[in-house]
Design an enzyme around this catalytic site. Structure first.
Site, PDB file in Angstrom:
ATOM      1  N   ASP A 465      53.364  57.354 -23.253  1.00 23.78           N
ATOM      2  CA  ASP A 465      52.854  56.298 -24.124  1.00 23.78           C
ATOM      3  C   ASP A 465      51.339  56.210 -23.940  1.00 23.78           C
ATOM      4  OD1 ASP A 465      52.868  54.063 -25.836  1.00 23.78           O
ATOM      5  OD2 ASP A 465      52.952  52.708 -24.129  1.00 23.78           O
ATOM      6  N   GLU A 587      39.364  44.109 -32.297  1.00 23.06           N
ATOM      7  CA  GLU A 587      38.844  42.909 -32.939  1.00 23.06           C
ATOM      8  C   GLU A 587      38.267  41.949 -31.904  1.00 23.06           C
ATOM      9  OE1 GLU A 587      40.691  42.358 -36.944  1.00 23.06           O
ATOM     10  OE2 GLU A 587      38.966  43.504 -36.285  1.00 23.06           O
ATOM     11  N   GLY A 763      52.578  53.908 -30.767  1.00 28.50           N
ATOM     12  CA  GLY A 763      52.735  53.142 -31.998  1.00 28.50           C
ATOM     13  C   GLY A 763      51.412  52.721 -32.590  1.00 28.50           C
TER      14      GLY A 763
END
Length: 1127
Positions: A465, A587, A763
């Site tokens: 991952d 962000e 993901g």
């Protein structure tokens, strides 16, 4: 030669031009239009019928052997179809059995078809169909299937089944040889330990399931709140939640119209996601009014995709009826946690139909490759045992009941397959696990599956991952580029000064114009372009970064119990208790940077945003529209209105590949993006466009109409937004660095040098995954990266695979959607190409896709795979891999608890594989073969029945395999060929293990020959030297056997440990001491004579000395790879 051959289907120039015109028309369209054509890429489906005539060019041999445009794989798909008996013999019987079993299973467990549904608010009884219970079950067995299931898992292997049959045969008087406990004690010990271990694991799973299913939730009814168990929640219930245990549509928030949820156990992302309530229900005065309205939700059927949702909310009792579109922003997934506040939602999916359960696979019982190889060797030994027994019966001339004699010979020679093999290996595995957990260099490591430590030494593919595994998921702002000037971490003070100057000038201008009656409205694009100063450019860039995001500041009031909402502008916006929450760490990093340079985000809700300037002035902006980031658009935008000037501005930021065609022409963007990417920075291009009130009103009407569409909603909305994305003003380019975990780069380099191919399955977005692959050196700086273009049809996949075939030695980057299409039509070709890449990056992968990739590698390559992750979304991948490693991190312990091995840092993988995995495999290989040698040598001696009587054989053989030789043989688990430091320094040593040379039919045959030689020497040597004392042959041969075994252990050991010396002396002492108690087998007066001692020594030397000489010559003439390092 390869570069000269055309790689695409032979199409005419006119056809190519027409296809390009269709594609260009689709991507440049301003709106969908009622009669708009479908995208041209969907039309390629019509060409699929011709694709079989154009097989993929996948073979290097094809380039040399054929001059045509297309070539096939060496293993062609189209072969001559076998018929009749030939088909049945060559595998047809297996196909028939499998088909019948599948048919029976489908009949017994018929799956209900998933359909779209209409859910009425608070009325579960109105549901037309029956939905599954909202309960979780992770148990593998129930009270009736536990014992049969565990026994089946044990006896499905030939080794254990053989032991069982041999042990059961001792209940037959005519076949009984020796004592029952010599057969049943080892087998019973192994079964007892296995059943107890499985029972404990099953009970723990039952307790965890019961705890989760018994959690209480508040259900909203007409009579008020009612406490219900999680397992009793039904579709249509109105639930007041803080932790989500079913799929909900978000209707109301107690205080505001939005909330944050944590989805780390679903998608692996640790950042909070903003969720928005349905506006119609949020405006209701009280909670009880939810039951007074006649409303329903129409939702799509349950799907695996966790990134999308389509539905509508309809209220029928209003005039006119209210229709609202529902998207992913209105949903609360199961297995997520409400991070702030309390919300009310209606249940849409429960139990097996929730995204979290649909993306989770059932755990499997993992069996190590070493155990499978030993199982094959056991079958070979059994065939040799049968052949030897048949020879013995033949030598007797098949006299009397020969079948009984055959079976007795099988039992007599049963020590060829020693029953102690399983006991020694299981004890060895436990010892390896204890050593791993006691290693001071990898603290906190836990072995949760003690049956496969050898798998750590046989790995070829490592699937990892990204978020939380390779990275810390902590972003740091590094670079701001304006085209002509670039600012880094050491020049941020200049940006601060420019910002102070810009707002000072703005205040002066505002003060000077305040005497006028009305401030002039700026008309965008009417004034000529004037070269602005650096201060104004910096000001515009920082303001765009501070406004274009989905970040929300959260204030935690100290000392205030319960009241944490800070929503008014006149409250104290203290910097000490303010934190930022967003759906992406990028962000947050950007907003924190704007705060550091003086422009601070102090407040935000769904309709407004407030910024504080360096001078303390509060600027208020009205949020008109927000366009969230999607994997297709690769950008996000926001339309805001400045409350002080009423100016409307459209801000947008995104990946360079998406923004390059949107912004005005420039000559620096592409070059600087490449420079930042090479530094491992995640780049974002920021742009803006000023809008008039008329332009915005026209856009808003078309946008709202597109959002209500039920068919192709995504395409229609994207087309409307694209009408604004034209000739935007390029403001700046930002660079953010994702902090890597400690020592990730050297660890990945070590694994690559060890011959392990690394695939990153994440993901996250494609651009993010690519940046991390480069910054972590998963993809080296000299390697090219091939980004697999998005494909949706067989034709597009065909063309893109042909294009990828031309690339050599380049890393592959592919998205989950494109991967799904390729695997649907070209599974074999794609896997073969991907396995040739030095590294593969799969982005936007769902948990199910991660597990599917692992299974594909296992099926197509036959190599051992390892999966490593730290979140709940990695559990399926970890359970599907041959060896699963979980990391305890920010995303919780779900992956750690589901894994076979749990570690605390990614860097610990290196030592876990290079040291413990390598040592475990080599030690188990030596231990297994040595135990077989111990059984073979005594079985060889029994070929001459005169040497040992059957009764003597059973008792002495049992003690020989336990008391006399068990400790020295088992001490092989302490052996090591090189020191751990050397194994870490030279990972190339790990490469040899993947070939399985430590345990193969070749090494096994060598041990068989050694056993036959030594057994023959011991048997015939005793008969020749002790011809006059024939009555003492048993004592003499057995003594020489024990001494030979101890010397063979010493011959096998490569690095002595003090416990090995103790084991040798202890075993020898036990044997000598036991001679005094075995008067019926040994004559104490005889064995103390000098004649006995020198003749036993002579037999032992003859059986062992040649092997020592051969070992010395082999090390001189053909030394192993580790010999130079160990010296």
């Amino acid at each position: 030669m390869a570069d000269q051959i055309p790689l695409y289907p032979v199409r005419s120039a006119a056809a190519v031009a027409a296809a390009n015109r269709k594609r260009a028309a689709y991507f440049s369209s301003a709106g969908p239009g009622p009669g708009a054509d479908r995208p041209s890429r969907y039309q390629l489906e019509d060409e699929s019928a011709h694709l079989d005539e154009m097989p993929l060019m996948m073979s290097e041999e094809g380039f040399e052997n054929d001059e045509s445009d297309y070539h096939t794989l060496p293993r062609a798909r189209i072969t001559r179809r076998k018929r009749g008996l030939e088909w049945f013999v060559c595998g047809g019987w297996k196909f028939l059995c499998t088909s019948c079993c599948d048919w029976l299973i489908n009949i017994c467990q018929r799956k209900r078809e998933l359909k779209a549904r209409t859910v009425w608010l608070g009325c579960p009884e109105k549901c037309e169909e029956k939905h599954p219970r909202n309960s979780i079950k992770n148990q593998k067995y129930n009270i009736f299937t536990f014992i049969p299931g565990v026994l089946y898992e044990q006896f499905k292997f030939f080794l254990n089944l053989y032991f069982l049959i041999v042990s059961c045969s001792q209940f037959v008087p005519a076949l009984k040889i020796g004592y029952l406990y010599t057969y049943w004690a080892p087998l019973g010990f192994v079964l007892a330990v296995t059943i107890m271990r499985e029972a404990v694991d099953e009970f723990r799973r039952f307790q965890r399931d019961k705890e989760v299913n018994s959690q209480l939730y508040s259900k909203l009814t007409v009579r008020g709140k009612v406490q219900v168990k999680s397992s009793d929640i039904q579709v249509g219930d109105l639930i007041i939640v803080e932790k989500v245990d079913a799929f909900l549509i978000y209707f109301r928030h107690v205080y505001t119209s939005s909330c944050f949820i944590r989805t780390d156990q679903l998608d692996g992302e640790t950042d909070w996601k903003l969720k928005v309530a349905v506006s119609c229900t949020q405006r209701l005065p009280a909670l009880g009014d939810l039951f007074s309205i006649n409303a329903y939700v129409y939702a799509q059927k349950p799907q695996l995709d966790i990134h999308s949702f389509e539905g509508t909310f309809t209220r029928e009792d209003s005039d006119p009826p209210v229709h609202e579109s529902l998207s992913i922003e209105n949903t609360l997934w199961a297995s997520t946690v409400v991070a702030s506040g309390t919300v009310i939602g209606v249940v849409i999916y429960t139990g097996k139909e929730t995204r979290s359960v649909m993306n989770t696979s059932n755990p499997k019982n993992k069996v190590g490759l070493l155990d499978l190889e030993l199982n094959q060797l056991t079958k070979a030994l059994f065939l040799a045992l049968v052949a030897l027994s048949v020879v013995m019966v033949t030598l007797q001339g098949f006299a009397g009941p020969w079948y009984r004699s055959l079976f007795r010979f099988l039992l007599l020679f049963s020590y060829i397959i020693p029953i102690s093999l399983r006991v020694n290996l299981d004890m060895g595995k436990a010892a390896y696990g204890w050593m791993i957990m006691r290693d001071e260099h990898i603290p906190g490591t836990v072995v949760r599956t003690s049956t496969i430590p050898e798998e750590l030494g046989r790995l070829v593919y490592l699937l990892t991952d990204k978020t939380g595994t390779l990275t810390q998921n902590e972003m740091v702002f590094k670079r701001l580029h304006l085209g002509t000037v670039s600012y880094g971490t050491d020049t941020m003070d200049e940006i601060q000064n420019h910002l102070v100057n810009a707002y000072t000038q703005t205040q002066c201008q505002a003060g000077g114009s305040s005497a006028a009656s009305t401030p002039p409205r700026k008309a965008p694009s009417s004034a000529p372009k004037v070269r602005r100063s650096v201060s104004s450019r910096v000001h515009e860039a920082v303001k765009a970064v501070a406004l274009c995001h989905n970040v929300t500041p959260v204030y935690e009031a100290r000392g205030a119990a319960g009241e944490t909402e800070v929503a008014e502008a006149d409250q104290d916006f203290s910097d000490d208790n303010r934190t930022y929450q967003a759906s992406s760490p990028d962000e947050v990093a950007l907003v924190q940077w704007t705060e550091s340079v003086g422009l601070t985000l102090v407040s935000r809700d769904l309709t407004s945003m407030q910024l504080r300037t360096p001078g303390g002035q509060i600027l208020t902006y009205c949020i008109l529209q927000t366009f969230p980031f999607t994997s297709e658009s690769k950008r996000m935008g926001v339309i805001v209105r400045d409350e002080s000037t009423a100016e409307i501005t459209f801000y947008m930021k995104g990946a360079d590949v998406a923004m390059a065609s949107i912004v005005q022409y420039n000559d620096w963007l592409e070059e600087e993006c490449g420079n930042m990417a090479r530094e491992g920075l995640r780049t974002l291009v920021v742009a803006k466009r000023a809008l008039t009130e008329e332009q915005y009103q026209d856009f808003e009407s078309r946008y709202n109409q597109a959002k209500l569409s039920l068919h192709d909603r995504t395409l229609k909305v994207a087309a409307v937004v694209e009408s604004l994305e034209r000739e935007m003003e390029l403001l700046c380019l930002t660079g953010v660095e994702d902090q890597l975990q400690a020592d990730v780069r050297p660890t990945l380099e070590m694994l690559r040098n060890a011959g392990i191919k690394i695939w990153m399955l994440t993901g996250d977005k494609l651009e993010t995954a690519t940046c991390i692959a480069k910054s972590s050196h998963l993809v080296s700086r000299t390697q090219d990266t091939h980004v697999f273009r998005p494909v949706t049809s067989r034709g597009e996949a065909h063309l893109e695979l042909n294009a990828f075939r031309r690339k050599h030695d380049c890393a592959l980057v592919i998205s989950g959607d494109s991967l799904e299409v390729c695997l649907k039509y070209y599974e074999h070709e794609f896997v073969e190409l991907a396995c040739q890449c030095p590294a593969v990056v799969c982005c936007r992968c769902s948990p199910t896709q991660k597990a599917h990739i692992v299974k594909l590698l296992q099926q197509h390559t036959g190599r051992r795979t390892c999966a490593i992750g730290d979140g709940g979304n990695d559990v399926s991948m970890i359970q599907a891999a041959d060896c699963g490693i979980g990391i305890e991190g920010k995303e919780g312990r779900q992956a750690s608890l589901a894994a076979d091995f749990s570690i605390t840092r990614f860097k610990h993988v290196g030592r876990l594989l290079m040291v413990h995995g390598r040592s475990s495999y080599k030690r188990s290989a030596a231990l297994g073969q040595f135990v077989m040698h111990r059984g073979l040598i005594i079985s060889t001696m029994q070929v001459r029945p005169a040497v040992c009587a059957p009764g003597v054989t059973a008792l002495l053989s049992f003690r020989y395999a336990t008391v006399y030789t068990m400790f020295p043989v088992f001490s092989l688990v302490l052996d090591q060929d090189v020191k751990p430091e050397m194994a870490m320094l030279y990972p190339e040593l790990y490469k040899d293990l993947t070939k399985g040379r430590s345990l193969s039919f070749k090494t096994f045959l060598v041990w068989v020959l050694i056993s036959i030689y030594q057994g023959g020497i011991l048997m015939f040597g005793a008969l020749v030297l002790f011809e006059s004392e024939f009555v003492h042959v048993v004592a003499i041969s057995f003594t020489a056997l024990v001494l030979t075994e101890l010397l063979m252990v010493a011959l096998t050991v490569r690095t002595w440990h003090w416990l090995m010396v103790v084991a040798q002396l202890l075993s020898l002492g036990c044997y000598v001491a036991s001679l005094a108690f075995l008067n019926e087998y040994f004559d104490v007066a005889f064995i103390t004579t000098v004649t006995f001692v020198w003749k036993v020594s002579a037999i032992t030397v003859v059986s062992c000395l040649p092997l020592y000489v051969l070992k010395y010559l082999k090390r001189k003439l053909s030394p192993p790879s580790y010999s130079k390092l160990s010296s």
